[in-house]
Write an enzyme that holds these catalytic residues in place. Sequence first.
Site, PDB file in Angstrom:
ATOM      1  N   SER A 118       0.844  -1.200   0.000  1.00 21.89           N
ATOM      2  CA  SER A 118       0.000   0.000   0.000  1.00 21.89           C
ATOM      3  C   SER A 118       0.879   1.251   0.000  1.00 21.89           C
ATOM      4  O   SER A 118       1.730   1.408  -0.880  1.00 21.89           O
ATOM      5  CB  SER A 118      -0.953  -0.051   1.203  1.00 21.89           C
ATOM      6  OG  SER A 118      -1.889   0.992   1.161  1.00 21.89           O
TER       7      SER A 118
ATOM      8  N   ASP B 145      -8.787  -4.286  -6.585  1.00 28.03           N
ATOM      9  CA  ASP B 145      -8.195  -3.416  -5.561  1.00 28.03           C
ATOM     10  C   ASP B 145      -8.209  -1.958  -6.010  1.00 28.03           C
ATOM     11  O   ASP B 145      -7.704  -1.606  -7.073  1.00 28.03           O
ATOM     12  CB  ASP B 145      -6.762  -3.875  -5.297  1.00 28.03           C
ATOM     13  CG  ASP B 145      -6.109  -3.123  -4.147  1.00 28.03           C
ATOM     14  OD1 ASP B 145      -6.712  -2.172  -3.620  1.00 28.03           O
ATOM     15  OD2 ASP B 145      -4.980  -3.492  -3.780  1.00 28.03           O
TER      16      ASP B 145
END
Length: 672
Positions: A443, A495
């Site tokens: 991330s 995602d």
Amino acid sequence: MPGMVLFGRRWAIASDDLVFPGFFELVVRVLWWIGILTLYLMHRGKLDCAGGALLSSYLIVLMILLAVVICTVSAIMCVSMRGTICNPGPRKSMSKLLYIRLALFFPEMVWASLGAAWVADGVQCDRTVVNGIIATVVVSWIIIAATVVSIIIVFDPLGGKMAPYSSAGPSHLDSHDSSQLLNGLKTAATSVWETRIKLLCCCIGKDDHTRVAFSSTAELFSTYFSDTDLVPSDIAAGLALLHQQQDNIRNNQEPAQVVCHAPGSSQEADLDAELENCHHYMQFAAAAYGWPLYIYRNPLTGLCRIGGDCCRSRTTDYDLVGGDQLNCHFGSILHTTGLQYRDFIHVSFHDKVYELPFLVALDHRKESVVVAVRGTMSLQDVLTDLSAESEVLDVECEVQDRLAHKGISQAARYVYQRLINDGILSQAFSIAPEYRLVIVGHSLGGGAAALLATMLRAAYPQVRCYAFSPPRGLWSKALQEYSQSFIVSLVLGKDVIPRLSVTNLEDLKRRILRVVAHCNKPKYKILLHGLWYELFGGNPNNLPTELDGGDQEVLTQPLLGEQSLLTRWSPAYSFSSDSPLDSSPKYPPLYPPGRIIHLQEEGASGRFGCCSAAHYSAKWSHEAEFSKILIGPKMLTDHMPDILMRALDSVVSDRAACVSCPAQGVSSVDVA
């Protein structure tokens, strides 16, 4: 849409948002009215006690008042069901009905107070009647308190500034006045957002970096929401429609878009090797999150496993700095990576805005010095994420266009300075000089790892980076192409983070406006159908029908509201579906790092992946495949590190068991 104007100000609620609240209140009021009527009919003969006449009058007036409220709420609910999101005309009487409904709260409050006073005086009547009055008073005040809370929630701090211009229109202001008004509203909006962010992050220390991040984040939000008059339910309806539209397009295009080919053995071998590396180094990226992720992944046994480490005294084999529960963090790192105490050089859980936790360890299995940068796990990290302006990346390379995400760039610079200035990397390579440098992160940590690898490449030419679910809006196209030789990114399914950038958010906003403008169904039907579709699936072809061709001009107009009118006056604004997205110098288009491996789920495993084990395929993907945000129930869960780790476990084991399958991972589906 637009937000309603009541009492001379705009509110963050639309006239078609009152169907569900109205239905809920209607059910409560009808049941309440039936209960009071039953109470009165069953006990009216027992009200000949002292004060009984007052209680009898109280119940009769209360039933009349409830009947009036029920009729008013029914009218509000029926009117709110009319029209569409972009056609509020059939709901023009809503403001009058709301004024009536709000006015009815005053006699309700008076009557509830009188009921409380009479009961407090100790009326000597049937206990059932007295208890009924007490329940009535309690319910009345609960409804009044809930209404006050709702008013606070839908209060728009800018409503007083925006409402006066709703009826003026562009013809009443010249370009100079409209420009001044727009600048004034934008300044006010930035101030409001900054106040909100400061309240949300009230526990964060106020240093220079934090203050800059507050201002940067506030400006991002005010800029993004400055040209529309969307209320939250409009966005929810738009996302529901967009999800069904995307699924419909994918289903219709799938037969024509599937391209099967047998890639060269070198390409397939490269994919297998990089998948194995990703599977290995993802353990380090997950370990950087410390004990919270470990307990989340092992809810039954995790606490027992690291409990002893939490109570253990520190050793001098490694540096462990910053944060709380350091030994718990380190215990989880040991269990996640499988390394020994002596394998760790430095572990930092120091966490501030633009300053990320990280660890440095020796990986003897892969003969590498691993630097793992933690992803988003605190409000400080969120502020780093949202500092989305671009700045020039200070690196030694031949790339001319070196723009990068400011917040992530500064976070990477902090880790770089710690590694170099504090001699952490020198210490690691003095122990294992033949090892290579590998930088990993998930991330936000993945984006920082990519930038950090680029900064270190001049000193460590053999550096490799594995960025798991990194943000799309990281750096320029030139840096994206430059990084393909030493950075591999891994993305799972839909995602949202690897598709998230300011440019993509602008595109998402325009697509939401476009699909909402096409829809001729009322909002409550869109939300009900969307909820059913998200929970249980269905046929995406059952989309709400579209407007006639003559109404296509709606697509070229900003949606209602004063801020939208202001942007309409600006010659730079265009809402055409064919117009390119505006590229602000502060927010230019940015791209993800390196080559990208995309893991895609094969078959169905339930709407949320909880019904059966999922199987995944892997393929190399171009960054353009992540240029649009895809809507779906897994767009957030696919970003979770534990889900990504399970997907990697599945795809690596499946490919290892199917070495004789030539078509493994070769299907490519492009979805518009």
